[in-house]
Write a protein that holds these residues in place. Structure first.
Motif, PDB file in Angstrom:
ATOM      1  N   ASP A   1       0.849  -1.204   0.000  1.00 13.73           N
ATOM      2  CA  ASP A   1       0.000   0.000   0.000  1.00 13.73           C
ATOM      3  C   ASP A   1       0.881   1.249   0.000  1.00 13.73           C
ATOM      4  O   ASP A   1       2.028   1.209   0.453  1.00 13.73           O
ATOM      5  CB  ASP A   1      -0.891  -0.020   1.253  1.00 13.73           C
ATOM      6  N   ASP A   2       0.290   2.327  -0.468  1.00 20.77           N
ATOM      7  CA  ASP A   2       0.975   3.639  -0.466  1.00 20.77           C
ATOM      8  C   ASP A   2       2.346   3.541  -1.125  1.00 20.77           C
ATOM      9  O   ASP A   2       3.316   4.180  -0.682  1.00 20.77           O
ATOM     10  CB  ASP A   2       1.151   4.196   0.957  1.00 20.77           C
TER      11      ASP A   2
ATOM     12  N   GLU B   1      -4.656   4.264  -6.793  1.00 21.70           N
ATOM     13  CA  GLU B   1      -5.762   4.709  -5.917  1.00 21.70           C
ATOM     14  C   GLU B   1      -5.881   6.220  -5.938  1.00 21.70           C
ATOM     15  O   GLU B   1      -4.948   6.923  -6.320  1.00 21.70           O
ATOM     16  CB  GLU B   1      -5.585   4.183  -4.484  1.00 21.70           C
TER      17      GLU B   1
HETATM   18 CA    CA Z   1      -3.291   3.782   0.407  1.00 21.58          CA
END
Ligand code: CA
Ligand code: C2E
Ligand code: CA
Length: 846
Positions: free
Chosen positions: A749-750, A806
């Protein structure tokens, strides 16, 4: 005690046997005294006179030889008796020196005067018991004599009778017709007339004795009978005076009075009587004067009353006369013999001695008994003592042994207490002081006055990962190494404390202002620039420091630590590695945090948490790939709270473990149910916190949930933040790999914010790269070529990873990403995160 007792005994013996010392041997005689009596020994009057004489003599210091002779002239008034007496005296005294002759009554006086020249060395004569008439008659022509006149006292006697019975009117006088009888009779008559002329005085001298008895037996109550010289009856015969008095008293109805002492005891009541003893005493005194050198002729015969009001006890009783009615000064004689009265002094003395002896004996017995008891006790004690002694001797050795043991133990105890003190005030691992020491010291300093200084709260960054990845021993080694570096900058009065874990406190009162405090904070941070050589690794560790100044930021340890902790926390929030001064605003944030923490459990129990789902679209197939589960908390008390607000707090206090499991289970249940219902194969992406990943059994928890929900492992994707994986790769990687094996997908993530190199990512067991929103935001239009997303997508694909973007909000971003081969798109452009019902509507409309 015994001493006291024997002293008492001695005292008592002295008291009991205190007899007069024997008189010294008689001194040589200074002279001879002859007491010549007219009557016989045993005749009361005579005996009294002799006693009186002797008593006067006895008062003298010198010694005379005293001879006493009796003429017995009353019983034998005969010439023959006189002749015999004369012969006897001649035999006894002719050759003896007499210095003074004391005579009692007429006959003796007559004899002495007559024969003194011949028989008694012509000694001076002292008479007694002779009345005026007798004296005149006997001493006619004589010289060298003196004496005591016998003075009868009829007046005193009559007055006494009147005092006893004031009604007396008649006085009957009994006397004989001898010269002395007549003279005494006259004296009595005169006395009665003198007292009261109206008294009727009747003289009975012309009556024969028998007639007198008859007469007296008839007299009336208001009469008295007064007997005086009555020795010769009217016919010239001798009268036994005492016998006559007895007879008289037997016939008389009234008391019989008398003038002479000798008649007492013969039935007379009494009177003012001449006392033989007193006559004798006075005569004795005169004899002493003569012996002392005075001439008898130069001493005038004494005319004085030698009388005493005397009454007979039985006769008083006979006439019912009470002793109180007698004139004052009266003496009562012949009272029944009373042993006590007679021997009063003796009785008292003897009683006292007896009482004393009895009490002494009792005392003695008591003490003897006590002594015996004591003796017995002593013996017993002695026995006990010797037993005890034996025991003591035996135990002495033991005691010595015990003593040395005790001393040893004592030393150990002292050592131990010192150790204990050290231990209780120090940190076992690093040897630094502990919190207790700090609080005690601060109590001493801070409360004492306005002490100024600074307190640093030092917390290592990511220490957990060191511990988890390199093991506890490495962690301990690191803490020790850090401690010694901190020690190297501490000065003597500063206190360096390890609070526990990776938290240190530095307390100093030598820093007084913020500038200096800042300098020192930097100095501490500087200590961390050089890596620590631990377990063959060079570990780079950073620290976050909260700084408080006192007294302004707190006046007690708790406040200081809390505030410093808040400041430190702020450093952590802002990306760690640095320092921060405490600010009052932190408090509010802190309080809010506390608030949030307080509501967590309740929120979970009362289902205040809800999961929203955000669709992820596979752009290649133009289909729904899956959904990311995102938590929502609409708290009735705190209002709506964004996850970025409460998730870090839940991570901080560990609540995330419970919450995270709930999220995982809830989302898996939901997606399974949804897939089953609409015959789909949607994936579910669940955000996993690093705290969850650090759990030993994390893989098992996941497997368990998959098993329970029946969800295909390949439909579950765990989103793990890139930075988390980088920091504790070793521990986490193993767990991820385990899950990977059963088909669980792992998304980084990220991605792009953690600065991890793509080559490193390559070694990780992941399936998906999730490009962070900041890179997506960067895409302004479809032909932008300055963006890094295309590189990420490109390299990701080379590593056979699925790429998700995202935060896609615009068509331009979408176009760019599609053009560059991004696999999956997530963002508001398609849909915001939606609750279940809305999500399902959205799916229908897709
Ligand atoms: Ca994220
Ligand atoms: P994240 O994992 O990066 O989640 C994506 C965040 O971006 C979500 O915010 C989502 O609502 C938001 N987002 C998605 N598309 C767009 C868009 O087009 N524009 C904008 N401006 N935002 C978009 P959210 O839900 O507030 O979550 C924030 C963060 O909170 C998450 O970041 C995640 O780190 C954490 N989080 C949320 N839910 C959970 C959870 O269930 N478990 C854990 N561990 N963390 C969660
Ligand atoms: Ca996420």
């Amino acid at each position: 005690m015994m001493k006291k007792l024997s002293f008492l005994l001695l005292l008592m013996l002295i008291f009991i046997f205190r007899t007069p010392l024997p008189a010294l041997a008689d001194e040589p005689e200074d002279g001879n005294i002859l007491i010549l009596n007219s009557y016989y020994r045993g005749f009361t009057w005579t005996d009294d006179e002799v006693d009186g004489i002797l008593s006067s003599m006895s008062e003298q210091k010198w010694d005379y030889q005293i001879s006493i002779e009796y003429m017995d002239w009353k019983r034998y008034p005969t010439q023959e008796n006189l002749r015999n007496f004369y012969n006897m005296m001649k035999m006894k005294y002719a050759s003896k020196d007499i210095d003074v002759i004391v005579c009692t009554d007429d006959a003796a006086f007559q004899f002495a005067l007559t024969y003194r020249k011949e028989l008694f060395s012509n000694a001076p004569v002292v008479f007694s018991g002779i009345n005026t008439e007798g004296l005149v008659q006997i001493a006619k022509g004589q010289d060298n004599y003196t004496g005591v006149m016998e003075k009868i006292n009829p007046e005193g006697t009559i007055r006494a009778a009147l005092a006893i019975n004031p009604k007396i009117r008649n006085i009957y006088l009994v006397y004989d017709n001898t010269e002395s009888g007549l003279s005494t009779g006259k004296l009595c008559r005169d006395a009665a007339t003198k007292i009261d002329k109206n008294l009727n005085v009747v003289a009975l001298n012309d009556y024969k004795s028998d007639s007198i008895l008859n007469f007296v037996s008839d007299v009336d109550k208001n009469s008295m009978v007064l007997v005086t010289t009555f020795f010769t009856d009217t016919d010239g015969s001798n009268i036994d005076h005492e016998l006559f008095c007895e007879k008289l008293s037997m016939v008389s109805n009234v008391p019989i009075y008398h003038l002479y002492d000798f008649a007492m005891g013969s039935g007379i009541l009494g009177g003012n009587l001449i006392i033989g003893g007193l006559q004798g005493e006075e005569a004795g005194k005169l004899a002493v004067r003569i012996l002392n050198g005075e001439k008898a002729s130069s001493i005038k015969p004494i005319e004085m009353y030698t009388n005493q009001l005397t009454f007979d006890y039985p006769m008083l009783k006979h006439f019912g006369i009470s002793e109180s009615s007698l004139p004052s000064g009266s003496k009562v004689v012949n009272a029944p013999f009373s042993f006590f009265e007679t021997y009063k002094k003796l009785v008292i003395t003897v009683s006292l001695i007896f009482a004393f002896m009895v009490s002494f004996t009792v005392l003695l017995l008591f003490y003897i008994k006590r002594i015996k008891i004591m003796q017995k006790k002593l013996e017993e004690n002695n026995e006990e003592l010797s037993q005890l002694y034996e025991k003591l001797a035996a135990s002495e050795e033991e005691l010595r042994l015990q003593y040395s043991k005790v001393t040893e133990a004592n030393e150990k105890l002292e050592e131990y207490s010192a150790t204990l003190y050290y231990r209780s005030h120090h940190d076992a691992l690093t040897g630094l002081y502990n919190r207790l020491y700090l609080s005690e010291e601060i109590e001493k300093h801070l409360y004492k006055g306005a002490e100024e200084g600074a307190l640093y709260f030092i917390d290592l960054d990511n220490f957990k990962y060191v511990n988890d990845s390199l093991g506890h021993n490495a962690g301990d080694e690191l803490l020790k190494a850090i401690s010694s570096r901190l020690m190297s900058v501490s000065t003597k009065n500063d206190i360096l404390v390890r609070l526990g874990g990776d938290e240190f406190v530095y307390y100093t009162n030598e820093i007084k202002n913020k500038d200096a405090a800042e300098q020192f904070a930097l100095k501490i941070l500087d200590l961390f620039t050089i890596p620590f050589p631990i377990s063959n690794n060079m570990l780079s560790v950073t620290a976050s420091i909260g700084v408080v100044m006192f007294p302004e930021d707190g006046q007690d340890l708790d406040t200081l630590l809390r505030n410093a902790d808040m400041a430190m926390y702020k450093v952590k929030e802002k990306g760690k590695k640095g320092y921060r001064f405490f600010h009052n605003l932190f408090k509010e944030e802190f309080l809010e945090r506390i608030h949030i923490e307080n509501y967590f459990k309740k929120a979970l129990d009362e289902q205040e948490f809800q999961l929203f789902y955000q669709p992820q679209i596979n752009v290649n197939a133009d289909s729904i790939d899956g959904f990311e589960a995102l938590i929502r908390w609409d708290s009735p008390e705190l209002g709506y709270l964004p996850p970025l607000k409460f998730i870090p707090i839940a991570e901080e206090n560990g609540f995330i473990i419970t919450l995270g499991e709930w999220i995982l289970r809830t989302s898996c249940i939901y997606i399974k149910m949804l897939n089953d219902r609409i015959q789909a194969n949607y994936k579910i992406s669940v955000n996993i916190s690093v705290i969850q990943l650090l759990q030993d059994d994390f893989a098992n928890i996941v497997k368990n949930i998959l098993e329970k929900t029946g969800l295909d492992a390949s439909l579950l994707e765990l989103e793990i933040t890139e930075s988390v994986i980088m920091e504790s790769a070793k521990v986490i990687t193993k767990k991820i790999a385990e899950l990977r094996e059963i088909g669980v997908r792992i998304a980084l993530d990220d991605f792009g914010t953690g600065y991890s190199s793509l080559s490193y990512v390559k070694s990780l067991p992941i399936t998906t790269l999730k490009i962070d929103k900041i890179f997506v935001d960067d895409i302004k239009n479809s032909d932008s070529n300055t963006n890094v997303t295309d590189t990420i997508i490109d390299l990701g694909h080379k590593m056979e990873l699925t790429i998700i973007a995202e935060g896609v909000e615009t068509e331009a971003q979408l176009a760019y990403l599609i053009e560059n081969g991004c696999d999956v798109i997530q963002g508001y452009l398609y849909s915001k995160p939606l609750p279940e019902k809305e999500l399902e509507k959205w799916i229908c409309n897709f």
